[in-house]
Design a protein around this motif. Structure first.
Motif, PDB file in Angstrom:
ATOM      1  N   TYR A 236     -25.933  29.044 -12.912  1.00 43.46           N
ATOM      2  CA  TYR A 236     -26.768  29.479 -14.022  1.00 43.46           C
ATOM      3  C   TYR A 236     -27.397  28.291 -14.767  1.00 43.46           C
ATOM      4  O   TYR A 236     -28.612  28.161 -14.809  1.00 43.46           O
ATOM      5  N   ARG A 237     -26.547  27.430 -15.339  1.00 43.34           N
ATOM      6  CA  ARG A 237     -27.104  26.368 -16.180  1.00 43.34           C
ATOM      7  C   ARG A 237     -26.146  25.182 -16.265  1.00 43.34           C
ATOM      8  O   ARG A 237     -24.922  25.357 -16.297  1.00 43.34           O
ATOM      9  N   THR A 238     -26.725  23.999 -16.315  1.00 44.31           N
ATOM     10  CA  THR A 238     -25.957  22.759 -16.474  1.00 44.31           C
ATOM     11  C   THR A 238     -26.630  21.892 -17.528  1.00 44.31           C
ATOM     12  O   THR A 238     -27.853  21.798 -17.570  1.00 44.31           O
ATOM     13  N   LYS A 239     -25.819  21.280 -18.377  1.00 45.55           N
ATOM     14  CA  LYS A 239     -26.327  20.316 -19.355  1.00 45.55           C
ATOM     15  C   LYS A 239     -25.734  18.948 -19.017  1.00 45.55           C
ATOM     16  O   LYS A 239     -24.518  18.824 -18.825  1.00 45.55           O
ATOM     17  N   VAL A 240     -26.616  17.958 -18.944  1.00 45.55           N
ATOM     18  CA  VAL A 240     -26.200  16.593 -18.617  1.00 45.55           C
ATOM     19  C   VAL A 240     -26.631  15.679 -19.760  1.00 45.55           C
ATOM     20  O   VAL A 240     -27.815  15.636 -20.116  1.00 45.55           O
ATOM     21  N   ALA A 241     -25.681  14.952 -20.346  1.00 46.59           N
ATOM     22  CA  ALA A 241     -25.986  14.010 -21.429  1.00 46.59           C
ATOM     23  C   ALA A 241     -26.057  12.603 -20.846  1.00 46.59           C
ATOM     24  O   ALA A 241     -25.115  12.143 -20.194  1.00 46.59           O
ATOM     25  N   VAL A 242     -27.198  11.925 -21.058  1.00 45.95           N
ATOM     26  CA  VAL A 242     -27.398  10.598 -20.482  1.00 45.95           C
ATOM     27  C   VAL A 242     -27.706   9.575 -21.581  1.00 45.95           C
ATOM     28  O   VAL A 242     -28.209   9.918 -22.655  1.00 45.95           O
ATOM     29  N   ARG A 334     -19.242  22.582 -25.214  1.00 46.66           N
ATOM     30  CA  ARG A 334     -18.434  21.948 -24.174  1.00 46.66           C
ATOM     31  C   ARG A 334     -18.900  20.513 -23.920  1.00 46.66           C
ATOM     32  O   ARG A 334     -18.097  19.605 -23.714  1.00 46.66           O
ATOM     33  N   LEU A 335     -20.205  20.307 -23.916  1.00 40.24           N
ATOM     34  CA  LEU A 335     -20.766  18.986 -23.667  1.00 40.24           C
ATOM     35  C   LEU A 335     -20.391  17.999 -24.766  1.00 40.24           C
ATOM     36  O   LEU A 335     -20.042  16.847 -24.497  1.00 40.24           O
ATOM     37  N   MET A 336     -20.434  18.464 -26.022  1.00 35.41           N
ATOM     38  CA  MET A 336     -20.179  17.581 -27.161  1.00 35.41           C
ATOM     39  C   MET A 336     -18.705  17.423 -27.475  1.00 35.41           C
ATOM     40  O   MET A 336     -18.289  16.438 -28.084  1.00 35.41           O
ATOM     41  N   GLY A 337     -17.911  18.431 -27.111  1.00 32.56           N
ATOM     42  CA  GLY A 337     -16.510  18.429 -27.523  1.00 32.56           C
ATOM     43  C   GLY A 337     -16.337  18.862 -28.965  1.00 32.56           C
ATOM     44  O   GLY A 337     -15.320  18.590 -29.593  1.00 32.56           O
ATOM     45  N   TRP A 338     -17.367  19.552 -29.498  1.00 34.35           N
ATOM     46  CA  TRP A 338     -17.334  20.109 -30.852  1.00 34.35           C
ATOM     47  C   TRP A 338     -17.538  21.617 -30.755  1.00 34.35           C
ATOM     48  O   TRP A 338     -18.147  22.108 -29.806  1.00 34.35           O
TER      49      TRP A 338
END
Length: 421
Positions: A236-242, A334-338
């Motif tokens: 469905y969807r993925t978020k990648v922080a670079v 989930r990405l941020m941990g917040w």
């Protein structure tokens, strides 16, 4: 030794990559097992050795016996008297050991089927050990293979010499696989449990996306750009922080590529899964603004102690910020941990409500009404005394929930005020 056994040795050495010495050792073990099954009393012989000549096609079985004085033999399967042993070696002494050829007539031809089965078992074990040795350091890599078969909902993948398994939990539920399909997968682990080594594959693991980016984006492979986090709902969807170590390099632009070429290749491999590339920041306010795009955030409240972010958006941006089935907000958390809490910005509504309350209070003062009734009358259309004067007493009674006498009094006040104006 028959040609099919020789062919089997060549097959395992060349096709499976198993060392020839290991194949021959497995064959020797197999012939000893066959000998013990075929020859009565052979189980009592403690030490047997098989000698396999792969060039001549000969197999001989030797028993290792202990030399004893004549008349002192009490174990005919493991001892030989001195008079017999000295015929073979005149210098032998009691207590020493000697090998004797105990190969039965036509042993190679008769034993070959039994030996072949035992040999296959030993070679399968050797193959499994080789799988573990070769793949134990490849956990975390991407491999390519062909779908070979299915075991319930698990997918068995042919990796060339070896076979990997993609369990149901590691599949992407939106993907369909067919026998013969060429697929790429992430090596989650190489497990060496009771059933032997298993290569566990995955297409749903977040690190599958990480490895695809590392292969596609040169700046990531040379560490100019770093992937600081990945959150994924596979299919469905993925978020990648670079983030980039070089201020002159745009990490998001590097991952997207010219006209989106790089990220398009990754999206194609992921079967059109949506991929959001986000600029990482150690400032939670900046990070959450990037993570929840394209929604525009009105306010952000940071609860550092509980790691909670309360954000507000305009009503038209609410669905964008939350995402389909809450996916955008959930992946951002989930990405941020917040814990990211999204709600509609009520400030404009509050201002509107204050204006209504003020106007209703003004009308209420002229008609001798408390604020609660004035508010009801205002919302019922009585925005001025002129508007109230045109109402029916029954309508006022119904909307305000007052008696007929009170309704007539309100109506009289309104008409009197209107006349004086």
């Amino acid at each position: 030794m028959t040609n099919d056994i020789v062919a089997l040795i060549d097959y395992y050495e060349k096709e499976k990559g198993i060392d020839r010495d290991k194949v021959v050792a497995a064959l020797e073990y197999a012939f000893i097992s066959a000998y013990r099954k075929m020859v009565p009393g052979a189980d009592a012989i403690e030490t047997l050795r098989a000698d396999v000549n792969t060039k001549k096609g000969e197999t001989r079985i030797f028993a290792v016996l202990t030399v004893v004085e004549d008349g002192e033999q009490n174990d005919k399967f493991n001892q030989v008297v001195l008079s017999t042993a000295s015929k073979k070696n005149p210098s032998v002494q009691p207590g020493e050991t000697m090998e004797f050829n105990v190969t039965p007539k036509d042993f190679g031809r008769i034993a070959v089927q039994t030996a072949k089965q035992t040999m296959m078992q030993r070679l399968r074990q050797a193959e499994k050990e080789m799988i573990y040795e070769e793949f134990k350091d490849r956990a975390g890599d991407i491999v390519s293979g062909t779908v070979r078969r299915f075991d319930r909902s698990d997918v068995l993948v042919d990796l060339g010499k070896f076979e990997g398994v993609m369990p149901s939990r590691e599949r992407v539920q939106t993907e369909e696989y067919n026998i013969g399909d060429r697929i790429r997968a992430y090596v989650v682990a190489v497990e060496n449990e009771g059933r032997g080594p298993e290569i566990i594959l995955s297409r749903s693991h977040p690190n599958f996306v990480r490895r695809l980016f590392e292969a596609e984006v040169n700046e990531i492979s040379d560490r100019t750009v770093e992937i600081r986090g990945i959150a994924r709902e596979a299919g469905y969807r993925t978020k990648v922080a670079v983030w980039s170590t070089d201020d002159k390099v745009d990490p998001v632009g590097a991952c997207v590529g010219l006209r989106g070429a790089r990220v398009k290749n990754i999206v194609r491999e992921l079967n059109n899964e949506k991929v959001d590339i986000i600029r990482w920041s150690d400032n939670p306010e900046e990070f959450v603004r990037e993570a929840l795009k394209p929604a525009v955030l009105r306010t952000i409240t940071v609860d550092t102690e509980n790691r909670v972010l309360h954000v507000t958006v305009e009503e038209e941006d609410l669905s964008k910020a939350i995402g389909r089935r809450g996916q955008n907000a959930r992946l951002s958390s989930r990405l941020m941990g917040w814990d990211v809490q999204v709600r509609k910005d009520e400030s404009k509504l509050e201002q509107f409500e204050k204006k209504i309350a003020g106007a209703a209070h003004s009308v209420g003062e002229l008609l001798g009404l408390e604020d609660e009734l004035a508010d009801k009358l205002f919302r019922a259309g009585g925005t001025s005394t002129d508007m109230v004067a045109d109402m029916d007493a029954e309508y006022i009674m119904e909307e305000l929930g007052v008696s007929e006498e009170r309704a007539l009094d309100i109506l009289a006040r309104a008409r009197g005020n209107a006349a004086s104006a």
